[in-house]
Structures are given as C-alpha cells and as structure tokens.
Write an enzyme that holds these catalytic residues in place. Structure first.
Site, PDB file in Angstrom:
ATOM      1  CD  GLU A  82     -19.998  -1.558 -11.007  1.00 44.73           C
ATOM      2  OE1 GLU A  82     -20.493  -2.650 -10.651  1.00 44.73           O
ATOM      3  OE2 GLU A  82     -19.993  -1.180 -12.186  1.00 44.73           O
ATOM      4  CD  GLU A 113     -11.956  22.526  -9.958  1.00 46.01           C
ATOM      5  OE1 GLU A 113     -10.910  23.117  -9.648  1.00 46.01           O
ATOM      6  OE2 GLU A 113     -11.972  21.415 -10.522  1.00 46.01           O
TER       7      GLU A 113
END
EC number: 4.2.1.126
Length: 295
Positions: A82, A113
């Site tokens: 953004e 992970e």
C-alpha cells in the site's frame, strides 16, 4: 513451549462458543477486538522507537523490510504494497518477505516458518545492508524463520524491530526496539489471525504512516505524494489541491497538469505563485517537506 503462550490459552469468555447465537458470537468478538486496541495503546513508547528507526533508515537511503510467516507475513505484505500508491514510494523502499515465498500468500507452505536457513537466504536475495531496517512480525514471538532473520540482520549491522503478541518474546531479544502486544487468548483458541492479527495490523499502520510523515510524504493530513494510477486517485489528487490551496476545480485541474501530476509540486506552485522548476527546487531544498518549501 506453545502451551505457555497467552495467545494459545482458551478464552474463558468463549468456552461455549459453539452454543452461542450468531449475535452473541459477533458481540464477544467485537469486545475482544476492543481489548486488542487497548493492548496496542500500552505499547506506544515502543512503537515510537521503531518509527524513529525506520525514519533514520529512510534518511540514509535504506529500506524497511518486514519479515513474517503465515498471517503475520501476509499482514506485513499488505502494509508494504500500500505504500507506493499512498506515498509515492518505490516498491523496493518498503518490502515484505514471507516464509515460503509468494506461494505462502494464498496457501500454507509446510515447514516454511521453521526454516531458519531460508530466512537468511531470503534477506541475502534482497541485498540486505546495514542501511536497512528489518522488522520481524510473529504473534507467538518465537517463529524460527523470524528469529533467524532478525539475528542475521543484527549480524550485518542493520537496525531491527519486532512485533509480537506475547510478553517475553524470543524475537524481542534480537530487536533494537521490541513491541509486545499482550492481546491474550483468542476467541478461537490459538487462532492468532484474530485479535493478534488485528493488533499487528494497527501497529503496522502506525509504523508506515508515522514514518512517511517523518520524511515529508504528508502535508497537513493529505497524501501529497499519492500516485494517481486511476481516475479515483486523480480526482482525489485534484481535491487535495482544492482543499489545500483554495483554488477552483478548474484551476486545480490546470495546475495538476502543469505539475505533471505531482500534487506536492502543484501545491507549492499555487501557494508560492511560482513555476514548476522553482517549486521542484524549493521541495528539494526542503527535503520533500511541503510546509518547509512554502516558507
């Protein structure tokens, strides 16, 4: 161990969630989200420290790099993507690295992970330097991929920050500024995409927005470096000119074109009654801050 983490405990208020009405479920979720807001408010001092690290990195030509796995990584990506349309930044200026790569955006990548070596490789792949700042995001505060990324970042001299949702987080040990939001047990036990995710998103919003204000990407509360890539954003850009300078819609359109679509340049042209080149020079001398360029 997971069982000792507050985010993994059962929430006493939702032990009978499956017996609640829809309205009752919505009410308790809303109440729990309020708790997340309060938890974030208790970490403002620590968030401020991270913002200062980010501003310092930007001023020395460095980048902000978010690192996370699962929901945490996706939230980092959401904030990063953004920034170019909102603040006119280069895509490389704010980045997000997800455990498991781009595939992890839409699906779980088994073992990603836990892959500590991959974290180092991923940071090396983007050319991490000591000028950058790395922010590790992990609700548990102990995700191996994120721990490894922060450890490597510190080794090469980059600034580091961390965002966890448990007290005494492992990732805090490798952070120059550590945020520990105590969001507590989730409505669904262990589902940290809920309160923890909400809290993390709020913190990321604060970090990116306050940092961009700190490098002159905002005038008043207007997005003066907005990239007008569609008609909606072009109209927003012109509306900013009208509100910031008091010109008519027709004049705003004319100055917008003369300023080559650069909102902050147009503002300086209007308020200082100068040409494009002088406005650009003023902004350069003011390091991009419109208010300073108008003095």
């Amino acid at each position: 161990m997971l069982e000792h983490l507050a985010t993994e405990q059962r929430n006493e208020k939702t032990k009978h969630l499956d017996g609640m009405t829809t309205r009752e479920i919505l009410h308790v979720m809303n109440e729990e989200d309020r708790a997340a807001v309060i938890a974030v408010s208790k970490q403002l001092d620590c968030i401020e420290k991270i913002v200062h690290l980010v501003i310092a990195a930007f001023r020395r030509g460095g980048r902000l790099i978010y690192v996370g796995a699962g929901t945490s990584g996706r939230l980092g990506l959401l904030d990063a993507v953004e920034c170019p349309p909102t603040f006119g930044t280069e895509p490389s200026m704010v980045q997000a690295i997800l455990a498991g790569g781009l595939k992890a955006i839409s699906e779980a990548v088994e073992g990603a992970e836990d892959d500590e070596e991959a974290a180092v490789r991923d940071l090396q792949a983007v050319g991490l330097t000591k000028n950058d700042v790395v922010i590790g995001i992990a609700a548990s505060g102990r995700t191996p991929y994120v721990v490894s990324a922060l450890r490597y970042a510190k080794q090469i001299g980059a600034a580091t920050g961390s965002i966890a949702c448990n007290k005494g987080a492992v990732i805090s040990q490798y952070a120059d500024a550590a945020v520990e939001i105590e969001t507590g047990p989730e409505v669904l036990a262990g589902s940290t995409r809920l309160k923890a995710g909400t809290a993390q998103k709020m913190v990321l919003n604060m970090i990116s927005t306050a940092s961009m204000v700190g490098i002159g990407k905002v005038y008043g509360n207007w997005m003066v470096d907005v990239q007008a890539t569609n008609e909606k954003l072009k109209e927003r850009a012109k509306r900013i000119l009208i509100e910031a300078t008091g010109v008519s819609a027709e004049e705003a359109s004319r100055y917008y074109e003369q300023a080559k679509g650069e909102v902050k340049t147009a503002i300086v042209m209007i308020l200082r009654q100068c040409g494009y080149e002088e406005a650009k020079e003023r902004l350069q001398q003011a390091e991009g801050f419109v208010r300073k360029a108008l003095e």
